[in-house]
Design an enzyme around this catalytic site. Structure first.
Site, PDB file in Angstrom:
ATOM      1  N   HIS A  92      37.600  41.073  40.879  1.00  0.00           N
ATOM      2  CA  HIS A  92      37.325  41.484  42.133  1.00  0.00           C
ATOM      3  C   HIS A  92      35.978  40.853  41.695  1.00  0.00           C
ATOM      4  O   HIS A  92      35.235  40.349  40.587  1.00  0.00           O
ATOM      5  CB  HIS A  92      36.907  43.425  42.127  1.00  0.00           C
ATOM      6  CG  HIS A  92      36.060  43.368  43.335  1.00  0.00           C
ATOM      7  ND1 HIS A  92      35.030  43.109  43.702  1.00  0.00           N
ATOM      8  CD2 HIS A  92      36.955  43.993  44.440  1.00  0.00           C
ATOM      9  CE1 HIS A  92      34.701  43.685  44.899  1.00  0.00           C
ATOM     10  NE2 HIS A  92      36.021  43.915  45.785  1.00  0.00           N
ATOM     11  N   GLU A 163      39.667  36.835  48.703  1.00  0.00           N
ATOM     12  CA  GLU A 163      38.532  38.037  48.921  1.00  0.00           C
ATOM     13  C   GLU A 163      37.356  36.801  48.924  1.00  0.00           C
ATOM     14  O   GLU A 163      36.784  36.525  48.062  1.00  0.00           O
ATOM     15  CB  GLU A 163      38.293  39.029  48.031  1.00  0.00           C
ATOM     16  CG  GLU A 163      39.476  40.026  48.290  1.00  0.00           C
ATOM     17  CD  GLU A 163      38.766  41.438  48.114  1.00  0.00           C
ATOM     18  OE1 GLU A 163      38.788  42.543  49.325  1.00  0.00           O
ATOM     19  OE2 GLU A 163      38.392  41.659  47.264  1.00  0.00           O
TER      20      GLU A 163
HETATM   21  P1  PGA Z   1      34.427  44.881  51.836  1.00  0.00           P
HETATM   22  O1  PGA Z   1      35.137  45.370  50.609  1.00  0.00           O
HETATM   23  O2  PGA Z   1      35.893  45.391  52.985  1.00  0.00           O
HETATM   24  O3  PGA Z   1      32.952  46.218  52.027  1.00  0.00           O
HETATM   25  O4  PGA Z   1      34.285  44.041  52.945  1.00  0.00           O
HETATM   26  C1  PGA Z   1      36.291  44.698  50.423  1.00  0.00           C
HETATM   27  C2  PGA Z   1      36.591  45.115  48.963  1.00  0.00           C
HETATM   28  O5  PGA Z   1      35.485  44.534  47.862  1.00  0.00           O
HETATM   29  O6  PGA Z   1      37.725  44.803  48.623  1.00  0.00           O
END
Ligand code: PGA
Length: 248
Positions: A92, A163
């Site tokens: 992550h 992401e």
């Molecule tokens: P967020 O986070 O939806 O708060 O932007 C997504 C994630 O970290 O997986």
């Protein structure tokens, strides 16, 4: 099958996690969607017990790659598997950028998950600087190659979450068209590393207002959501929205 996954990060203490689990346990499932939550390590077993009958899966936010031993502060993929986890997030962006986790560590964690029988969700994403310098694809390719090239083929395989770092927790999501393009490219790239179809989801500032614009795209296999699914009202709102587009 599409995926609606909720990363609770470190937003909630154990009681708050249990309260949220109690609330979401009662929400009717969305046909064609698998829902999973990723509570803190402390709340993990309590949440898992509470959600046992609901069909909602529970995963780890992070794992150590060594199975057991003298590793202060670590909780391994194996221990999470034994405790009942189905999935684990690895790499992550908050682990990479706040805790200095390198791609080599992400790789070891992915391997440890496969060894233990957990499905790793390999998170990749470019930084705002990468984007400005036109290095998005360069960064994603590097992260994917280190994490995925030569990973042992396992029955359950692995998943990828795209992401972009500039979209996570910023309220500035990647546009659905852009996410669709990048995810299409990721899927092509993954064909170099595995014969299997790897589900690829989008994450970064997904809310009940925009979730359908991602999940209705064919190439987007689901969403990984942070803050908007750490509260019961918006968790429920997210599922309600998805019900309007589910085709199963
Ligand atoms: P967020 O986070 O939806 O708060 O932007 C997504 C994630 O970290 O997986």
């Amino acid at each position: 099958m599409k995926y609606l996954y909720a990363n609770w990060k470190m937003y909630l203490d154990v009681n708050e996690s249990a309260q949220l689990a109690e609330g979401i346990e009662k929400i009717a499932p969305v046909p064609g969607y698998e829902v999973a939550v990723f509570p803190s390590a402390l709340a993990f077993t309590r949440v898992l017990d509470m959600l046992k009958k609901s069909g909602i899966k529970v995963g780890a936010q992070n794992v150590a790659w060594v199975p057991k031993g003298a590793y202060t502060g670590a909780v391994s993929a194996l221990l999470f598997k034994e405790a009942g986890a189905s999935y684990a997030l690895v790499g992550h962006s908050e682990r990479r950028h706040i805790f200095g986790e390198r791609s080599e560590a992400v790789r070891k964690k992915a391997e440890a998950c496969l060894d233990a029988g957990l499905i790793p969700i390999i998170c990749i994403g470019e930084t705002p600087e990468d984007k400005e310098e036109d290095k998005r694809m360069y960064r994603l390719k590097k992260q994917l190659r280190t994490a995925c090239e030569g990973l042992p083929e396992s029955e359950k395989g692995y998943m990828v979450a795209y992401e972009p770092v500039w979209a996570v927790g910023t309220g500035n999501p990647c546009s659905p068209a852009d996410a669709e393009d990048v995810i299409g490219w990721i899927k092509l790239e993954l064909k170099n590393y595995t014969q299997k179809d790897v589900p690829v989801m989008y994450g970064g500032s997904v809310t009940p207002d925009n979730v359908c614009s991602y999940c209705s795209l064919e190439s987007v296999d689901g969403v990984l959501v942070g803050s908007a699914m750490a509260k019961s009202e918006s968790f429920e709102a997210m599922m309600k929205e998805l019900r309007t587009i589910c085709t199963v």
